[in-house]
Write a protein that holds these residues in place. Structure first.
Motif, PDB file in Angstrom:
ATOM      1  N   ILE A   1       0.952  -0.933  -0.108  1.00 35.85           N
ATOM      2  CA  ILE A   1      -0.061  -0.107  -0.162  1.00 35.85           C
ATOM      3  C   ILE A   1       0.858   1.146  -0.002  1.00 35.85           C
ATOM      4  N   LEU A   2       0.401   2.229  -0.526  1.00 31.92           N
ATOM      5  CA  LEU A   2       0.897   3.581  -0.047  1.00 31.92           C
ATOM      6  C   LEU A   2       0.043   4.283   1.194  1.00 31.92           C
ATOM      7  N   ASP A   3       0.843   4.022   2.151  1.00 30.64           N
ATOM      8  CA  ASP A   3       0.201   4.571   3.536  1.00 30.64           C
ATOM      9  C   ASP A   3      -0.704   5.958   3.479  1.00 30.64           C
ATOM     10  N   ASP A   4      -1.669   6.008   4.158  1.00 28.57           N
ATOM     11  CA  ASP A   4      -2.398   7.117   3.891  1.00 28.57           C
ATOM     12  C   ASP A   4      -2.062   8.003   5.252  1.00 28.57           C
ATOM     13  N   VAL A   5      -1.281   7.578   6.204  1.00 22.51           N
ATOM     14  CA  VAL A   5      -0.860   8.467   7.209  1.00 22.51           C
ATOM     15  C   VAL A   5       0.527   8.915   6.696  1.00 22.51           C
ATOM     16  N   SER A   6       1.104   9.971   7.390  1.00 22.62           N
ATOM     17  CA  SER A   6       2.360  10.635   6.949  1.00 22.62           C
ATOM     18  C   SER A   6       3.575   9.491   7.691  1.00 22.62           C
ATOM     19  N   LEU A   7       4.565   9.509   7.370  1.00 24.43           N
ATOM     20  CA  LEU A   7       5.947   8.611   7.860  1.00 24.43           C
ATOM     21  C   LEU A   7       5.997   9.032   9.159  1.00 24.43           C
ATOM     22  N   TYR A   8       6.057  10.530   9.332  1.00 25.17           N
ATOM     23  CA  TYR A   8       6.311  11.044  10.868  1.00 25.17           C
ATOM     24  C   TYR A   8       5.190  10.525  11.778  1.00 25.17           C
ATOM     25  N   ASP A   9       3.822  10.334  11.331  1.00 22.10           N
ATOM     26  CA  ASP A   9       2.678   9.754  12.248  1.00 22.10           C
ATOM     27  C   ASP A   9       2.921   8.274  12.338  1.00 22.10           C
ATOM     28  N   TYR A  10       3.104   7.889  11.402  1.00 23.60           N
ATOM     29  CA  TYR A  10       3.475   6.208  11.206  1.00 23.60           C
ATOM     30  C   TYR A  10       4.619   6.020  12.454  1.00 23.60           C
ATOM     31  N   LEU A  11       5.687   6.522  12.516  1.00 27.02           N
ATOM     32  CA  LEU A  11       6.752   6.530  13.189  1.00 27.02           C
ATOM     33  C   LEU A  11       6.318   6.546  14.674  1.00 27.02           C
ATOM     34  N   LYS A  12       5.698   7.938  15.080  1.00 22.96           N
ATOM     35  CA  LYS A  12       5.698   8.425  16.341  1.00 22.96           C
ATOM     36  C   LYS A  12       5.084   7.647  17.267  1.00 22.96           C
ATOM     37  N   GLY A  13       3.876   6.789  16.825  1.00 21.92           N
ATOM     38  CA  GLY A  13       3.220   5.971  17.733  1.00 21.92           C
ATOM     39  C   GLY A  13       3.838   4.383  17.971  1.00 21.92           C
ATOM     40  N   ARG A  14       5.083   4.260  17.597  1.00 24.09           N
ATOM     41  CA  ARG A  14       5.832   3.120  17.863  1.00 24.09           C
ATOM     42  C   ARG A  14       7.133   3.308  18.546  1.00 24.09           C
ATOM     43  N   SER A  15       6.916   2.881  19.541  1.00 23.28           N
ATOM     44  CA  SER A  15       8.163   3.254  20.623  1.00 23.28           C
ATOM     45  C   SER A  15       9.432   2.677  20.289  1.00 23.28           C
ATOM     46  N   LYS A  16       9.436   1.609  19.553  1.00 22.32           N
ATOM     47  CA  LYS A  16      10.739   0.828  19.262  1.00 22.32           C
ATOM     48  C   LYS A  16      11.278   1.309  17.864  1.00 22.32           C
ATOM     49  N   HIS A  17      10.385   2.237  17.219  1.00 19.65           N
ATOM     50  CA  HIS A  17      10.860   2.721  15.823  1.00 19.65           C
ATOM     51  C   HIS A  17      11.636   4.209  16.238  1.00 19.65           C
ATOM     52  N   THR A  18      12.910   4.050  16.043  1.00 14.37           N
ATOM     53  CA  THR A  18      13.781   5.379  16.292  1.00 14.37           C
ATOM     54  C   THR A  18      13.885   6.407  15.095  1.00 14.37           C
ATOM     55  N   GLY A  19      13.780   5.998  14.104  1.00 12.69           N
ATOM     56  CA  GLY A  19      14.038   7.014  12.787  1.00 12.69           C
ATOM     57  C   GLY A  19      14.110   6.239  11.619  1.00 12.69           C
ATOM     58  N   ILE A  20      14.858   6.738  10.641  1.00  9.88           N
ATOM     59  CA  ILE A  20      14.937   6.128   9.383  1.00  9.88           C
ATOM     60  C   ILE A  20      16.515   6.207   8.837  1.00  9.88           C
ATOM     61  N   ARG A  21      16.822   5.201   7.859  1.00  6.90           N
ATOM     62  CA  ARG A  21      17.905   5.631   7.090  1.00  6.90           C
ATOM     63  C   ARG A  21      17.521   5.544   5.480  1.00  6.90           C
ATOM     64  N   VAL A  22      18.360   6.651   4.892  1.00  2.45           N
ATOM     65  CA  VAL A  22      17.947   6.915   3.369  1.00  2.45           C
ATOM     66  C   VAL A  22      18.986   6.216   2.438  1.00  2.45           C
ATOM     67  N   ILE A  23      18.273   5.659   1.428  1.00  2.00           N
ATOM     68  CA  ILE A  23      19.306   4.745   0.396  1.00  2.00           C
ATOM     69  C   ILE A  23      18.468   5.292  -0.763  1.00  2.00           C
ATOM     70  N   ARG A  24      19.597   5.817  -1.700  1.00  2.00           N
ATOM     71  CA  ARG A  24      19.190   6.204  -3.050  1.00  2.00           C
ATOM     72  C   ARG A  24      19.788   5.225  -4.076  1.00  2.00           C
ATOM     73  N   VAL A  25      18.774   4.796  -5.068  1.00  2.00           N
ATOM     74  CA  VAL A  25      19.343   4.017  -6.067  1.00  2.00           C
ATOM     75  C   VAL A  25      20.048   4.695  -7.134  1.00  2.00           C
ATOM     76  N   GLU A  26      20.890   4.152  -7.601  1.00  6.34           N
ATOM     77  CA  GLU A  26      22.066   4.859  -8.478  1.00  6.34           C
ATOM     78  C   GLU A  26      21.562   4.891  -9.918  1.00  6.34           C
TER      79      GLU A  26
END
Length: 279
Positions: A254-279
């Motif tokens: 799915i394309l989540d209908d909640v923002s990534l910030y809102d998705y993460l803020k309610g999950r205590s064990k989720h600390t943040g993100i890493r960003v990877i870009r395809v060459e």
């Protein structure tokens, strides 16, 4: 017997253990590759997201790579988890760069992405930890980690979850030989300092978040011995950053209908993100 012989022959052609493809899988892959040649893309990211969006709605299912006791290249397009979703999209993206891409090109790309040095040599040749996966695929020139290009923090993150919880892994439990190899792999990461973008920073104005559509986002965790727990692709909807992913909660891609910030803020064990870009 006929399929078994064809499986062996096909595996020999691509120099990898391989289970003969189901017709539905090969048909879908070929269809997507051929259709992509009829589309004009303005960027590599657009082409990547063409394949990512084409898989929306496919059911979620975990553990599809671990059902056999022998390590073979598993192709499943009827069910995906977050990792196999990202890998399938990347394999399609790489294969589609060929002039006349076919199923075999996709198979070669998937093998290259999923396994250390692109070669299948048993269970431990699969890139199980995300950090290992990123490093190996960065060395292959497929992608680049950009996490440290952003405002970020680092945390001590020794990778040892698999050997510390070997009872959770069918191939590892009661197999001292494989456990030993996995411990050797983990030892390389025993002093790892993992960079990550804290989730609080994702609440900044969109103009200050330099993530682009199509970036691979890896969700970091505070679970001991693990680096990340989920993967997906970045999609901007207006000024709101969202995740295109295989959702275990929604049981499909799915394309989540909640923002990534809102998705993460309610999950205590989720600390943040890493960003990877395809060459």
């Amino acid at each position: 017997m006929k399929n078994k012989i064809l499986c062996i022959l096909f595996g020999a052609l691509i120099n990898a253990p391989f289970c003969f493809p189901r017709q539905a899988d090969s048909l879908l892959i070929n269809t997507l590759l051929h259709k992509s040649k009829c589309v004009s893309f303005n960027s590599g990211a657009e082409r990547l997201l063409y394949f990512a969006n084409s898989m929306k709605g496919i059911p979620y299912q975990g553990g599809t790579l671990d059902r056999s006791s022998n390590e073979t290249l598993v192709v499943r397009t009827d069910s995906l988890d977050c990792t196999t979703y990202v890998e399938n999209v990347l394999a399609l993206y790489l294969a589609s760069a060929k002039q006349n891409p076919e199923y075999r090109d996709y198979i070669e790309s998937l093998t290259r992405i999923r396994y250390r040095d692109g070669k299948i040599h048993g269970y431990t040749s699969r890139l199980h930890y995300f950090s290992d996966w990123v490093e190996d695929n960065q060395n292959k020139g497929i992608l680049k980690e950009l996490t440290t290009h952003f405002e970020h923090e680092t945390i001590a993150c020794p990778l040892n979850y698999m050997t510390e919880h070997s009872h959770l892994y069918k191939q590892l439990k009661d197999n001292d030989s494989l456990l030993s190899v996995m411990r050797h792999i983990e030892q390389r990461w025993s002093e790892y300092e993992m960079p990550y973008v804290p989730k609080k920073l994702l609440d900044l104005p969109a103009s200050e978040i330099k993530i682009k559509d199509g970036d691979i986002l890896a969700l970091t965790t505070s679970i001991d011995g693990l680096d990340v727990v989920h993967l997906g692709f970045a999609i901007w909807i207006g000024d709101s950053l969202h995740l295109l992913h295989a959702s275990s909660l929604q049981k499909k891609v799915i394309l989540d209908d909640v923002s990534l910030y809102d998705y993460l803020k309610g999950r205590s064990k989720h600390t943040g993100i890493r960003v990877i870009r395809v060459e």
